[in-house]
Design an enzyme around this catalytic site. Sequence first.
Site, mmCIF file in Angstrom:
data_model
loop_
_atom_site.group_PDB
_atom_site.id
_atom_site.type_symbol
_atom_site.label_atom_id
_atom_site.label_comp_id
_atom_site.label_asym_id
_atom_site.label_seq_id
_atom_site.Cartn_x
_atom_site.Cartn_y
_atom_site.Cartn_z
ATOM 1 N N ASP A 67 0.773 -1.069 0.008
ATOM 2 C CA ASP A 67 -0.014 0.126 -0.033
ATOM 3 C C ASP A 67 0.820 1.229 -0.010
ATOM 4 O OD1 ASP A 67 -2.377 1.712 0.702
ATOM 5 O OD2 ASP A 67 -3.328 -0.060 0.762
ATOM 6 N N HIS A 105 -3.945 5.940 3.639
ATOM 7 C CA HIS A 105 -4.631 4.485 2.994
ATOM 8 C C HIS A 105 -3.894 3.158 3.779
ATOM 9 C CE1 HIS A 105 -6.249 1.416 0.156
ATOM 10 N NE2 HIS A 105 -7.097 2.200 -0.039
ATOM 11 N N ASN A 208 -14.081 -0.755 -7.150
ATOM 12 C CA ASN A 208 -15.189 0.210 -6.683
ATOM 13 C C ASN A 208 -15.796 0.947 -7.876
ATOM 14 O OD1 ASN A 208 -14.304 -0.133 -4.026
ATOM 15 N ND2 ASN A 208 -13.190 1.731 -3.968
ATOM 16 N N VAL A 225 -5.217 -15.307 -7.407
ATOM 17 C CA VAL A 225 -5.490 -14.221 -6.257
ATOM 18 C C VAL A 225 -6.988 -14.332 -5.947
ATOM 19 C CG1 VAL A 225 -5.649 -11.543 -5.941
ATOM 20 C CG2 VAL A 225 -3.691 -12.587 -7.475
ATOM 21 N N SER A 273 -11.176 -1.796 -0.419
ATOM 22 C CA SER A 273 -9.951 -1.905 0.144
ATOM 23 C C SER A 273 -10.160 -2.504 1.608
ATOM 24 C CB SER A 273 -9.608 -0.566 0.355
ATOM 25 O OG SER A 273 -8.929 -0.048 -0.882
#
Length: 425
Positions: A67, A105, A208, A225, A273
């Site tokens: 991140d 974040h 999103n 994944v 997230s």
Amino acid sequence: MRRRPGAALTAVLTAALTAAAVLTLPAPAAAAPGPSVAPQWWFDSWDVHSLWAAGADGRGITVAVIDSGVQADIPELRGKVLPGADFIGNGSDGRTDYDRSEFSHGTAMASLIAASRGFAGIEGLAPAVKILPVAVPLVNVIRRGEPPEDSTSKAIRSAADHGAQIISMSLGGPRFEARHSTPCPQDIQDAVLHALGKGALVVAASGNSADSGSPVEEPGVCLGVLSVGAVNAQLAVTDFSSRHRYLGVTAPGRDIATLTREPGSAFAESGTSHATALTSAALALIWSKHPRESARQILSRLLATVTDRGPKGRDTQYGFGVINPAAAIAAGPAVTTGPNPVLDAAAPLLALRRARATPPSPVAVASRPDAALGEYRIGARPAELGPSVYLPAAGSAVSGVLSLVLLIAAVRRRRRRRATAALSA
């Protein structure tokens, strides 16, 4: 979900989070931790404090947070954040959050995973885990140096090489068939396979972008994944959560309270997230209670015990369903041998990697002029993946693995024929 910058991303940047609200209220007296405007309802739904008391608190598990960096010195995370890596070019060890916004974040995601109870009553789901921070050049981060072009793949490899059992990526970048030859960039797919080969689980946000057509997002689309969407407290999929045929699971993602890099500050926001971070923390809880099980067995537990919503089975809104770590922990060992479509999708590529890593026999080398599987790229082309994952009506992305299985079988048959011819000569 935070975007990665790049030629294909900057022109299509969308809002990463929705419904932001600065938190200043104290924690409520209710059982669920968190502020009254955004209580952490999943603590009650999953009876989290009882899970902790029974030994499922994330102990012994390292979660890599790829991140904007993690602010390791805030009180709620102090002592929980390991030295990591910086692929932004800022020369840090990952323990500084370089997000330009107040939201912070990377720190926010780490707080959902591991924070001790602090400001506004916010607690992490797996407070005994260790966080391995890996900073990457997301959109809106402070950059003092020049990052490598393949920073995301390098970050995944670094996380796996430094002992992360779970790699959490609350980030993504859209992929479009008109611009890209593959749904997943080869360097990222290779890095994911490297992590899987090390025994790690890789978790990423689905995006999103439901209101803009749900474009394919990497790394969530990459084989192997676990792609995560978002639900609200009623377990209804949120309006923003991207719909994908490769979606794995859904988790809490609406009005989620998180800490920032500034002590005594928090936000309530929404996004896949948050769902990704909570799913990573849930996997840590499960693994800490079943430490002898493999990554595959832990993920099988999660997939076998989801709360199925929407159409029966896997669907584009919920994936296989909403995660339930309490059910996964309590389930018997039989669930660990059940189907695991997420990891099965990557199995043919992992087999190819092993074939490349194993020195071929002298007969096999003499019988064919090409290097071992040299003409086949690990980053599979769309034709090798079967029906295009870019098209919503084109069938399951995972079904493309059948093409890979057939390809591997054909190559092996060809090799056997050539070897037999060489021996008979």
